[in-house]
Design an enzyme around this catalytic site. Structure first.
Site, PDB file in Angstrom:
ATOM      1  N   THR A 190     -14.676  -1.605  11.282  1.00 60.73           N
ATOM      2  CA  THR A 190     -14.111  -0.375  11.797  1.00 60.73           C
ATOM      3  C   THR A 190     -12.727  -0.040  11.276  1.00 60.73           C
ATOM      4  O   THR A 190     -12.122   0.976  11.736  1.00 60.73           O
ATOM      5  CB  THR A 190     -13.858  -0.447  13.489  1.00 60.73           C
ATOM      6  OG1 THR A 190     -12.986  -1.647  13.533  1.00 60.73           O
ATOM      7  CG2 THR A 190     -15.172  -0.597  14.113  1.00 60.73           C
TER       8      THR A 190
ATOM      9  N   TYR B 142     -16.131   4.395   5.696  1.00 59.04           N
ATOM     10  CA  TYR B 142     -16.707   3.947   7.077  1.00 59.04           C
ATOM     11  C   TYR B 142     -17.736   4.849   7.865  1.00 59.04           C
ATOM     12  O   TYR B 142     -18.650   4.337   8.009  1.00 59.04           O
ATOM     13  CB  TYR B 142     -15.337   4.051   7.977  1.00 59.04           C
ATOM     14  CG  TYR B 142     -15.701   3.867   9.382  1.00 59.04           C
ATOM     15  CD1 TYR B 142     -16.140   2.659   9.979  1.00 59.04           C
ATOM     16  CD2 TYR B 142     -15.434   4.883  10.427  1.00 59.04           C
ATOM     17  CE1 TYR B 142     -16.388   2.374  11.328  1.00 59.04           C
ATOM     18  CE2 TYR B 142     -15.577   4.826  11.826  1.00 59.04           C
ATOM     19  CZ  TYR B 142     -16.096   3.568  12.271  1.00 59.04           C
ATOM     20  OH  TYR B 142     -16.522   3.431  13.499  1.00 59.04           O
TER      21      TYR B 142
ATOM     22  N   ILE C 195     -24.342 -10.935  12.013  1.00 54.30           N
ATOM     23  CA  ILE C 195     -25.347 -10.003  11.747  1.00 54.30           C
ATOM     24  C   ILE C 195     -25.853  -9.560  10.505  1.00 54.30           C
ATOM     25  O   ILE C 195     -27.046  -9.082  10.017  1.00 54.30           O
ATOM     26  CB  ILE C 195     -25.125  -8.567  12.371  1.00 54.30           C
ATOM     27  CG1 ILE C 195     -24.153  -7.755  11.976  1.00 54.30           C
ATOM     28  CG2 ILE C 195     -25.021  -8.923  14.054  1.00 54.30           C
ATOM     29  CD1 ILE C 195     -23.843  -6.273  12.626  1.00 54.30           C
TER      30      ILE C 195
ATOM     31  N   GLN D 298     -13.127  -5.020  20.992  1.00 53.96           N
ATOM     32  CA  GLN D 298     -12.680  -4.511  22.174  1.00 53.96           C
ATOM     33  C   GLN D 298     -14.026  -3.919  23.228  1.00 53.96           C
ATOM     34  O   GLN D 298     -13.957  -4.099  24.445  1.00 53.96           O
ATOM     35  CB  GLN D 298     -11.772  -3.307  22.162  1.00 53.96           C
ATOM     36  CG  GLN D 298     -12.255  -2.148  21.361  1.00 53.96           C
ATOM     37  CD  GLN D 298     -11.261  -0.773  21.408  1.00 53.96           C
ATOM     38  OE1 GLN D 298     -10.493  -0.745  22.587  1.00 53.96           O
ATOM     39  NE2 GLN D 298     -11.073  -0.028  20.530  1.00 53.96           N
TER      40      GLN D 298
END
Length: 285
Positions: free
Chosen positions: A63, A126, A38, A11
């Site tokens: 996420t 997280y 990455i 997003q």
């Protein structure tokens, strides 16, 4: 000026694409994770060798807060190792790195807004892996801006606003947690701030400005109040009930309070920050 954007289908990546036309002086290179992984150092090095960006905005991240509790290695690989890879390659090519972090690096026990100097003490996988990514960047490459943000939503990708709108189309009633306090952040506002930081740094580079910054929209609310406002703005009638966190158990523990103090980013970059309700009204799904 060349800016390479990782994770461009998320997003924030899509929000950067949405505003890119406003900056004709910038050559944006939007790299989805399928093209630039990455977690693969050689792939990162090859991309930087080919495009030689002056700036890299890392929007790639794991996420899924609850899923991270059962996939800790995957979260660590993307959020920590991936961040370290980018920092190493940015150092090799003298590229300034802008990295997105989160309010979840805090435990939520504070009663006043968190500053950049407050101790990071995440309660879940997280937040822990995002914290590890921050540390890896700081230890690897001094030319970095780490932007901690919170409760990001937009018309793109998956987020709380879009989930609420979808659920409202499927149900007559909803229960939403009312004892977790934070600040919604519109991804387009965040994208605009990232470009402002880059333009400022490019025009007046100073090593003193590198480091960690907090950014969200202004104000604070609970998830319940956020949902309430989403429905009000969209003229949706639904039976919305507030519930405590204990009434909605999740695998990952959320911070009870994660409002961010934004004085530093305002002072250093002269940024005017919009109230979360005003921004929500302007950016609808």
């Amino acid at each position: 000026m060349v800016i390479l954007v990782t994770g461009s289908t998320g997003q924030l990546g899509q929000s950067l694409q949405y505003i890119a036309h406003q900056y004709p002086e910038i050559d944006f290179l939007f790299c989805p994770s399928s093209e630039l992984d990455i977690t693969n150092l050689e792939q990162c090095r090859a991309a930087f060798s080919k495009y030689k960006p002056q700036y890299c905005i890392n929007t790639a991240a794991y996420t899924a807060v609850d899923k991270a509790e059962i996939e800790p290695q995957k979260a660590h690989l993307i959020n920590a190792i991936g961040a370290k890879n980018l920092a190493e390659v940015c150092k090799e090519f003298n590229t300034v790195l802008l990295h997105i972090s989160t309010d979840f690096v805090f435990d939520g026990n504070k009663k006043s807004p968190y500053t950049e100097e407050d101790l990071a003490n995440s309660t879940g996988v997280y937040g822990q892996t995002k914290m590890e990514g921050e540390i890896a960047i700081q230890q690897t490459w001094e030319k970095h801006f780490i932007i901690r943000t919170s409760w990001v939503y937009s018309q793109f990708g998956n987020n709380f606003m879009k989930t609420m709108l979808r659920l409202a189309s499927e149900r007559d009633s909803l229960s939403v947690v009312n004892d977790q306090i934070g600040t919604p952040t519109n991804a387009v506002d965040l994208a605009t701030v990232l470009i402002k930081i880059i333009l400022t740094d490019n025009q007046q580079p100073t090593a003193d400005n590198f480091g960690i910054y907090n950014y969200s929209n202004e104000g604070q609310c609970s998830w319940y109040e956020f949902a309430q406002k989403i429905f009000e703005i969209n003229n949706i009638r639904i039976n919305l009930q507030p519930i405590p966190t204990s009434g909605f158990p999740t695998p990952a523990k959320r911070p009870k309070f994660s409002v961010l103090d934004k004085r530093k980013i305002k002072e250093v970059f002269g940024i005017n920050i919009q109230d979360w309700i005003t921004s929500l009204k302007e950016h609808q799904g």
